[in-house]
Design an enzyme around this catalytic site. Sequence first.
Site, PDB file in Angstrom:
ATOM      1  N   LYS A 135      38.315 -14.724  27.994  1.00 53.73           N
ATOM      2  CA  LYS A 135      37.749 -13.867  26.935  1.00 53.73           C
ATOM      3  C   LYS A 135      37.713 -14.621  25.603  1.00 53.73           C
ATOM      4  CE  LYS A 135      40.984 -10.724  27.457  1.00 53.73           C
ATOM      5  NZ  LYS A 135      41.777 -11.348  28.536  1.00 53.73           N
TER       6      LYS A 135
ATOM      7  N   ARG B 194      42.696  -1.671  25.786  1.00 56.67           N
ATOM      8  CA  ARG B 194      43.531  -2.151  26.883  1.00 56.67           C
ATOM      9  C   ARG B 194      43.973  -1.029  27.807  1.00 56.67           C
ATOM     10  NH1 ARG B 194      44.793  -7.442  25.440  1.00 56.67           N
ATOM     11  NH2 ARG B 194      46.278  -8.426  26.734  1.00 56.67           N
TER      12      ARG B 194
ATOM     13  N   ARG C 153      51.894 -20.702  24.425  1.00 56.00           N
ATOM     14  CA  ARG C 153      52.189 -19.345  23.999  1.00 56.00           C
ATOM     15  C   ARG C 153      53.486 -18.859  24.645  1.00 56.00           C
ATOM     16  NH1 ARG C 153      46.812 -15.642  24.357  1.00 56.00           N
ATOM     17  NH2 ARG C 153      48.254 -14.255  25.432  1.00 56.00           N
TER      18      ARG C 153
HETATM   19  P1  AP5 Z   1      41.477 -17.837  27.416  1.00 58.17           P
HETATM   20  O1  AP5 Z   1      40.079 -17.911  26.912  1.00 58.17           O
HETATM   21  O2  AP5 Z   1      42.593 -18.054  26.454  1.00 58.17           O
HETATM   22  O3  AP5 Z   1      41.693 -16.480  28.240  1.00 58.17           O
HETATM   23  P2  AP5 Z   1      41.846 -14.980  27.734  1.00 58.17           P
HETATM   24  O4  AP5 Z   1      41.028 -14.147  28.638  1.00 58.17           O
HETATM   25  O5  AP5 Z   1      41.577 -14.897  26.268  1.00 58.17           O
HETATM   26  O6  AP5 Z   1      43.366 -14.765  28.086  1.00 58.17           O
HETATM   27  P3  AP5 Z   1      44.580 -14.229  27.211  1.00 58.17           P
HETATM   28  O7  AP5 Z   1      45.833 -14.746  27.857  1.00 58.17           O
HETATM   29  O8  AP5 Z   1      44.388 -14.516  25.759  1.00 58.17           O
HETATM   30  O9  AP5 Z   1      44.441 -12.719  27.463  1.00 58.17           O
HETATM   31  P4  AP5 Z   1      45.508 -11.671  27.307  1.00 58.17           P
HETATM   32  O10 AP5 Z   1      44.661 -10.493  27.464  1.00 58.17           O
HETATM   33  O11 AP5 Z   1      46.673 -11.759  28.211  1.00 58.17           O
HETATM   34  O12 AP5 Z   1      46.155 -11.982  25.872  1.00 58.17           O
HETATM   35  P5  AP5 Z   1      46.006 -11.264  24.467  1.00 58.17           P
HETATM   36  O13 AP5 Z   1      46.146 -12.308  23.451  1.00 58.17           O
HETATM   37  O14 AP5 Z   1      44.825 -10.388  24.443  1.00 58.17           O
HETATM   38  O15 AP5 Z   1      41.620 -18.917  28.592  1.00 58.17           O
HETATM   39  C1  AP5 Z   1      42.860 -19.134  29.231  1.00 58.17           C
HETATM   40  C2  AP5 Z   1      43.010 -20.604  29.621  1.00 58.17           C
HETATM   41  O16 AP5 Z   1      42.021 -20.936  30.601  1.00 58.17           O
HETATM   42  C3  AP5 Z   1      42.797 -21.612  28.477  1.00 58.17           C
HETATM   43  O17 AP5 Z   1      43.655 -22.707  28.645  1.00 58.17           O
HETATM   44  C4  AP5 Z   1      41.336 -22.054  28.639  1.00 58.17           C
HETATM   45  O18 AP5 Z   1      41.126 -23.347  28.132  1.00 58.17           O
HETATM   46  C5  AP5 Z   1      41.181 -21.987  30.158  1.00 58.17           C
HETATM   47  N1  AP5 Z   1      39.814 -21.689  30.581  1.00 58.17           N
HETATM   48  C6  AP5 Z   1      38.944 -20.809  30.018  1.00 58.17           C
HETATM   49  N2  AP5 Z   1      37.785 -20.779  30.696  1.00 58.17           N
HETATM   50  C7  AP5 Z   1      37.941 -21.667  31.730  1.00 58.17           C
HETATM   51  C8  AP5 Z   1      37.088 -22.091  32.795  1.00 58.17           C
HETATM   52  N3  AP5 Z   1      35.854 -21.610  32.933  1.00 58.17           N
HETATM   53  N4  AP5 Z   1      37.579 -22.989  33.671  1.00 58.17           N
HETATM   54  C9  AP5 Z   1      38.831 -23.500  33.539  1.00 58.17           C
HETATM   55  N5  AP5 Z   1      39.666 -23.147  32.551  1.00 58.17           N
HETATM   56  C10 AP5 Z   1      39.227 -22.237  31.655  1.00 58.17           C
HETATM   57  O19 AP5 Z   1      47.293 -10.312  24.451  1.00 58.17           O
HETATM   58  C11 AP5 Z   1      48.602 -10.844  24.388  1.00 58.17           C
HETATM   59  C12 AP5 Z   1      49.608  -9.710  24.231  1.00 58.17           C
HETATM   60  O20 AP5 Z   1      49.380  -9.010  23.001  1.00 58.17           O
HETATM   61  C13 AP5 Z   1      49.546  -8.603  25.302  1.00 58.17           C
HETATM   62  O21 AP5 Z   1      50.289  -8.936  26.444  1.00 58.17           O
HETATM   63  C14 AP5 Z   1      50.127  -7.404  24.531  1.00 58.17           C
HETATM   64  O22 AP5 Z   1      51.524  -7.469  24.461  1.00 58.17           O
HETATM   65  C15 AP5 Z   1      49.574  -7.609  23.132  1.00 58.17           C
HETATM   66  N6  AP5 Z   1      48.274  -6.932  22.942  1.00 58.17           N
HETATM   67  C16 AP5 Z   1      47.067  -7.513  22.672  1.00 58.17           C
HETATM   68  N7  AP5 Z   1      46.088  -6.606  22.570  1.00 58.17           N
HETATM   69  C17 AP5 Z   1      46.673  -5.403  22.784  1.00 58.17           C
HETATM   70  C18 AP5 Z   1      46.187  -4.074  22.835  1.00 58.17           C
HETATM   71  N8  AP5 Z   1      44.881  -3.794  22.641  1.00 58.17           N
HETATM   72  N9  AP5 Z   1      47.075  -3.070  23.103  1.00 58.17           N
HETATM   73  C19 AP5 Z   1      48.381  -3.332  23.278  1.00 58.17           C
HETATM   74  N10 AP5 Z   1      48.916  -4.552  23.266  1.00 58.17           N
HETATM   75  C20 AP5 Z   1      48.071  -5.595  23.011  1.00 58.17           C
HETATM   76 MG    MG Z   2      42.778 -14.492  24.547  1.00 59.08          MG
END
Ligand code: AP5
Ligand code: MG
Length: 213
Positions: free
Chosen positions: A13, A88, A160
């Site tokens: 994402k 979420r 992270r």
């Molecule tokens: P990346 O693009 O970073 O993936 P992502 O989908 O953004 O994954 P996240 O881990 O950021 O999602 P998340 O939903 O767990 O975390 P968030 O920050 O929202 O890519 C991942 C990796 O893969 C990278 O190394 C990239 O280079 C690689 N990659 C990408 N595309 C690729 C490809 N095509 N091929 C190979 N490799 C590739 O949330 C974190 C925490 O915050 C949550 O757990 C929660 O505690 C809190 N939080 C956030 N939002 C909320 C909410 N709305 N409500 C409640 N709690 C929340």
């Molecule tokens: Mg992300």
Amino acid sequence: MRIVLLGAPGAGKGTQAKKLIEKYAIPQISTGDILRKAVADGTPLGKEAKAVMDRGELVPDKIVLGLVEERLQQDDCKNGYILDGFPRNTAQAEALDTMLASMGAPLTIALSVDVDKDDLMKRLTGRRTCRNCQQMYNVYFSPSGKEGVCDKCSGELIQRNDDKEETIKKRLDVYEAQTAPLIDYYGKKGILKSVSGVGSIDEIFVRVCAALG
Ligand code: AP5
Ligand code: MG
């Protein structure tokens, strides 16, 4: 264009959102990034959120909804935005709908990026981010030229806190239980599109742009 990016942790994402910012000149609103900044800055909100995030659970809706509501009022959101990692759960999705209805600007599309669980684990354990400019790398798929150092700004690459195997498992479970039902939620509203998130980042971006039309 008002976009919700749906997808499991590690689906890409954030990676795709960064490319969409350039193409459509609209901001990315990542609740995860906003929360991580609050944690890094040591704000009261950050202190409250840190333990929950480190466990891989969801931060309370009330906190996240407040953050999003404030962010959506800002000037740069006038022409649209990319919501990344929000909503979420169903309560957040319903609250967002109410918020946007009152602003007279409903969502254009919910785009789901689909990747198998096995791939997600490797993407997340391999992820590294520049402490300085936030550029993302992956030790397995897209490593920096010099280990631990950002190619763009020579900043330090960090992992992270929630990208440890046990926490990732928890995040994937939370996704299945609470976030995956949103695919159905937006499907019923008739604004859902899905793309495969497997392949190169550029290949996926072509699919994403085609889906956005
Ligand atoms: P990346 O693009 O970073 O993936 P992502 O989908 O953004 O994954 P996240 O881990 O950021 O999602 P998340 O939903 O767990 O975390 P968030 O920050 O929202 O890519 C991942 C990796 O893969 C990278 O190394 C990239 O280079 C690689 N990659 C990408 N595309 C690729 C490809 N095509 N091929 C190979 N490799 C590739 O949330 C974190 C925490 O915050 C949550 O757990 C929660 O505690 C809190 N939080 C956030 N939002 C909320 C909410 N709305 N409500 C409640 N709690 C929340
Ligand atoms: Mg992300």
